[in-house]
Design a protein around this motif. Sequence first.
Motif, PDB file in Angstrom:
ATOM      1  N   SER A   1      27.707 -42.416  82.208  1.00 29.16           N
ATOM      2  CA  SER A   1      28.527 -41.639  81.264  1.00 29.16           C
ATOM      3  C   SER A   1      30.001 -41.592  81.678  1.00 29.16           C
ATOM      4  N   ILE A   2      30.309 -42.013  82.885  1.00 24.55           N
ATOM      5  CA  ILE A   2      31.705 -41.984  83.336  1.00 24.55           C
ATOM      6  C   ILE A   2      32.549 -42.922  82.466  1.00 24.55           C
ATOM      7  N   PRO A   3      33.643 -42.429  81.887  1.00 25.00           N
ATOM      8  CA  PRO A   3      34.476 -43.269  81.010  1.00 25.00           C
ATOM      9  C   PRO A   3      34.953 -44.535  81.718  1.00 25.00           C
TER      10      PRO A   3
ATOM     11  N   MET B   1      37.879 -36.822  85.639  1.00 26.82           N
ATOM     12  CA  MET B   1      36.990 -36.487  84.535  1.00 26.82           C
ATOM     13  C   MET B   1      37.532 -35.301  83.727  1.00 26.82           C
TER      14      MET B   1
ATOM     15  N   VAL C   1      38.718 -35.270  79.717  1.00 23.50           N
ATOM     16  CA  VAL C   1      38.145 -34.394  78.688  1.00 23.50           C
ATOM     17  C   VAL C   1      39.230 -33.592  77.985  1.00 23.50           C
TER      18      VAL C   1
ATOM     19  N   ILE D   1      34.515 -38.497  73.561  1.00 23.88           N
ATOM     20  CA  ILE D   1      33.897 -37.789  74.686  1.00 23.88           C
ATOM     21  C   ILE D   1      32.402 -37.635  74.404  1.00 23.88           C
ATOM     22  N   SER D   2      31.582 -38.116  75.287  1.00 24.54           N
ATOM     23  CA  SER D   2      30.131 -37.999  75.106  1.00 24.54           C
ATOM     24  C   SER D   2      29.638 -36.621  75.542  1.00 24.54           C
TER      25      SER D   2
ATOM     26  N   THR E   1      27.266 -36.000  77.600  1.00 26.14           N
ATOM     27  CA  THR E   1      27.064 -36.011  79.056  1.00 26.14           C
ATOM     28  C   THR E   1      28.366 -35.729  79.785  1.00 26.14           C
ATOM     29  N   VAL E   2      29.475 -36.269  79.272  1.00 21.66           N
ATOM     30  CA  VAL E   2      30.775 -36.039  79.894  1.00 21.66           C
ATOM     31  C   VAL E   2      31.169 -34.570  79.743  1.00 21.66           C
ATOM     32  N   TYR E   3      30.907 -33.968  78.577  1.00 21.05           N
ATOM     33  CA  TYR E   3      31.187 -32.540  78.388  1.00 21.05           C
ATOM     34  C   TYR E   3      30.419 -31.704  79.404  1.00 21.05           C
TER      35      TYR E   3
ATOM     36  N   THR F   1      29.094 -32.621  82.260  1.00 17.18           N
ATOM     37  CA  THR F   1      29.580 -32.884  83.608  1.00 17.18           C
ATOM     38  C   THR F   1      30.889 -32.154  83.882  1.00 17.18           C
TER      39      THR F   1
END
Length: 431
Positions: A126-128, A397, A401, A413-414, A416-418, A420
Amino acid sequence: MFEKLFQLSAHNTTVKTEVLAGITTFMTMAYILAVNPSILGTTGMDKAALFTTTALSTIIATLTMAFLANLPIAAAPGMGLNAFFAFTVVQIMGYSWQMAITAVFIEGLIFLVLTFFNVRELIINSIPQTLKDAIPVGIGLFITFIGLQHTGMVTGNTETLVTLGKMTDSKVWIGLVGLLITGVLVSLNIKSAILIGIIAGTIIGIPLGITIIPKEHLISIPPSISPIFAKFVWNDLFSTDMLMVVLTFLFVNLFDTVGTLLGLAAKAGLIDKNGSFPKVKQALFADAFGTTIGAILGTSTITAYVESASGVAAGGRTGLTALSTACMFFIAMFFAPLFLMIPSAATAPALIIVGLFMVSSILTINFDDLTEAIPAFMTMVMMPFTYSIAQGIVFGMLSFVFIKLFTGRASQISITVYVTAILFILKLFWA
């Protein structure tokens, strides 16, 4: 046999290249055999036993990385995590080293479960992409900074935090000459350049009094690990303090490992065209297994070692590199005085040169789009400036965001990223 086990032809490498790469990795991280016992020994743990345990846990974790993941990455007790273990959990918080070892064991078990259910893999994937591109650069700056410190070229200063070291220091000249030798050999495309540079620096250090030739017997039987083996305590298992210690170990280890694995995989050409790391689950399992076994043997958290970048730079591409490193650690258990005579100033040029190789990844970052460039920049600079790979990922990260969110690009923004990012915010305030 090696071709079948490690698929050397598919990775465009040879046995000779892999073995030399493994030896190079060992040379750049052999310091852990001396440093880990020194740090953990401040807690009252037996230093002689810690030497053997450090070597054994490194061997087991690195062999797991070699055969399970087929990666040129070594794993050992992590620097920073061993300091947290000794200086925070034991000395400041006042807990016994047995309690700290128990927390590490629990952390390892949790990581095994998270890896089995693909939670850690989900976080990594999920890391951009802009952060994945920036992580190798940040690690390159970080290990360059470590190398400069080891030579004494950069030293601490109360007014400016860091400053130029004393040029009269012998370590500085070992580093400078070693860097020159390594740089010339690398420029001439000599594959064993980094290893030759380390050996040259060690030899140069003899007349300067930095490399101390051991007077005792070079061959010795490794000390027993019985004083620290499986010394778990369970009376604080459900306490708030135990929870805090376990979660801190979890957080730092997770993102140190994530950053290291992504950075090394990118430089070894192991990231696919979609930006994914196909062997990430096996690598994470090796890390979790190493931490669990390491705790049983009596040491702090095991993590993938950023110094593995030196082996990758020397041409290492498969698990045979890791196997070679593990073999060197096994030999070192019986020839400790010989291997421990290599000064950190002699291995520092390798870290600096490898830092150069890793910084080249900056070319893949899109600096025309500031919503991509700023998070990448934060990732890169926060790693060396906070002395932590994990903190670089945290700030990268979070900036990704918030900048995407407030510039109307929330769709990038996925979920999972939110999630995290929320966990990162909680960790920053909780710490």
